[in-house]
Design a protein around this motif. Structure first.
Motif: not given
Length: 411
Positions: A320-338
């Motif tokens: 699933s592509p959900n939040y793959t661009s938002q979640d940080c691959s290092n710590c998992g923190h979700r960073v919302k972006k356009s």
């Protein structure tokens, strides 16, 4: 099942006209079967087979079509009906109610109605239409399969540049794959067609954009020759229509060829391929990006990934592509972006990385969890060492510099 294609050549105008008549007859039988089901909802596949006999008795042109070809047309109708029933049972929003076909382009024969020559260089159609013999142009692999494999069906397809015979062989394609120990996570996009966890990017050639000038010119010439209310249209109109069709056909062939080569290269060089399962039907609702999304043809690329994965016995996983661009691959923190933000900057751990690379790492991590393996990436921005920690009782493998010998444990 293996499908090979050969172009039908050296036919005269009457033979090609008879092909059109056979295609229209197959369309007529298919639509009659759908109409019969609409009027009698409790009918089954066997009832539609009986309808073929009645249609052959009632209409002389339907009797010309081979009996197996009539049954194949009925099977097409039943395929749309059964898929409608399946979607209703699953409770899907779009049921896909069976519709009548207006522009069919193929007729399908089973084991009768056609005959190959001994050298497999020509084919004769022996049903009531009296089409006769035509030469076949194909590659060496198709010619070899015609000699050694059993043919289940022959489908004649009309395309913008001529008529083709498609042979369906009763065999499964299997090849011995070369295992490299590599894994890859692919993020699909428009700026970069694919980008993996190591920041390797592939740029799409944009075949439609490059051919737009020729398409517009061909479309304008077609529009000028169209006469409103005229039936039939002039011969010049149909010539312009075929020229426009050949331009579209070339674009589709370029797109398909590029997708096949890219998918083959990816699966050949990696033992595990993880990609994002995009909902393209929803994405093309954005009218600003719809043309670019359709031109990229992500679905065709992913279908060939799955195909080569089955041929070479390699793991190809869709996540699933959900939040793959938002979640940080290092710590998992979700960073919302356009969509316009192309850099992932994490306010929690301070990691700054390309947005697509961050998504590719998350996609690969998801895919490895599906396979039951934990994937840990130690650093960013370089080809670092990676380690795999399997579950209890499973095989574990780790290598240096991204060379991962895990094929034997997962495949």
């Amino acid at each position: 099942m293996i499908v090979r294609e050969a172009k039908l050549l050296n036919g005269n105008k009457e033979q090609y006209q008879l092909f059109d008549d056979a295609i229209r007859t197959a369309q007529f039988i298919r639509n009659k079967a759908v109409r019969y089901w609409m009027d009698n909802r409790k009918v089954g596949k066997a009832d539609l087979y009986k309808l073929c006999k009645d249609l052959a008795k009632e209409f002389a042109f339907a009797l010309k079509l081979n009996s197996a070809a009539r049954q194949a047309s009925t099977e097409r109708a039943w395929a749309s009906i059964s898929s409608f029933y399946n979607r209703c049972k699953k409770g899907e929003k779009k049921k896909g109610y069976p519709k009548f076909k207006k522009h069919c382009r193929s007729v399908e024969y089973k084991v009768s109605g056609w005959k190959l020559s001994e050298d497999c260089k020509s084919i004769a159609f022996t049903d009531g239409f009296g089409i006769g013999t035509l030469s076949m142009y194909c590659n060496a692999q198709t010619r070899e399969d015609l000699f050694r494999l059993k043919i289940n069906r022959v489908r004649v397809v009309r395309k913008a540049d001529g008529y083709y015979a498609q042979f369906c062989f009763d065999a499964d394609r299997k090849e011995e794959g070369k295992y490299t120990g590599n894994v890859v996570g692919l993020d699909l996009g428009l700026k970069y067609f694919t980008k993996d966890q190591n920041d390797n990017a592939v740029i799409y050639p944009q075949f439609l954009r490059k051919s737009e000038r020729r398409l517009k010119k061909a479309q304008r010439r077609l529009s000028k020759k169209f006469v409103k209310g005229a039936k039939p249209q002039s011969n010049n109109y149909h010539k312009a229509r075929k020229r426009l069709g050949r331009v579209h056909l070339k674009i589709s062939r370029q797109r398909k060829d590029w997708a096949i080569k890219q998918a083959r290269c990816v699966v050949m060089s990696n033992d595990i391929v993880v990609y994002e399962d995009l909902k393209i039907a929803n994405m093309v609702k954005n009218h600003h990006l719809a043309k670019s999304i359709s031109d990229a043809s992500w679905y065709q690329f992913t279908q060939w990934l799955d195909y080569y994965g089955k041929i070479w016995d390699k793991a190809v996983v869709a996540v699933s592509p959900n939040y793959t661009s938002q979640d940080c691959s290092n710590c998992g923190h979700r960073v919302k972006k356009s969509l316009s933000t192309r850099t992932h900057s994490c306010s929690s751990c301070g990691v700054e990385i390309c947005r697509d690379t961050n998504a590719a790492i998350n996609i690969l991590t998801k895919g490895m969890k599906v396979l039951g393996v934990d994937w840990n990436n130690s650093t960013f921005g370089q080809k670092e060492s990676a380690s795999f920690e399997g579950k209890p009782g499973e095989k574990t493998a780790s290598t240096i510099d991204g060379q991962l010998d895990i094929a034997s444990g997962l495949l």
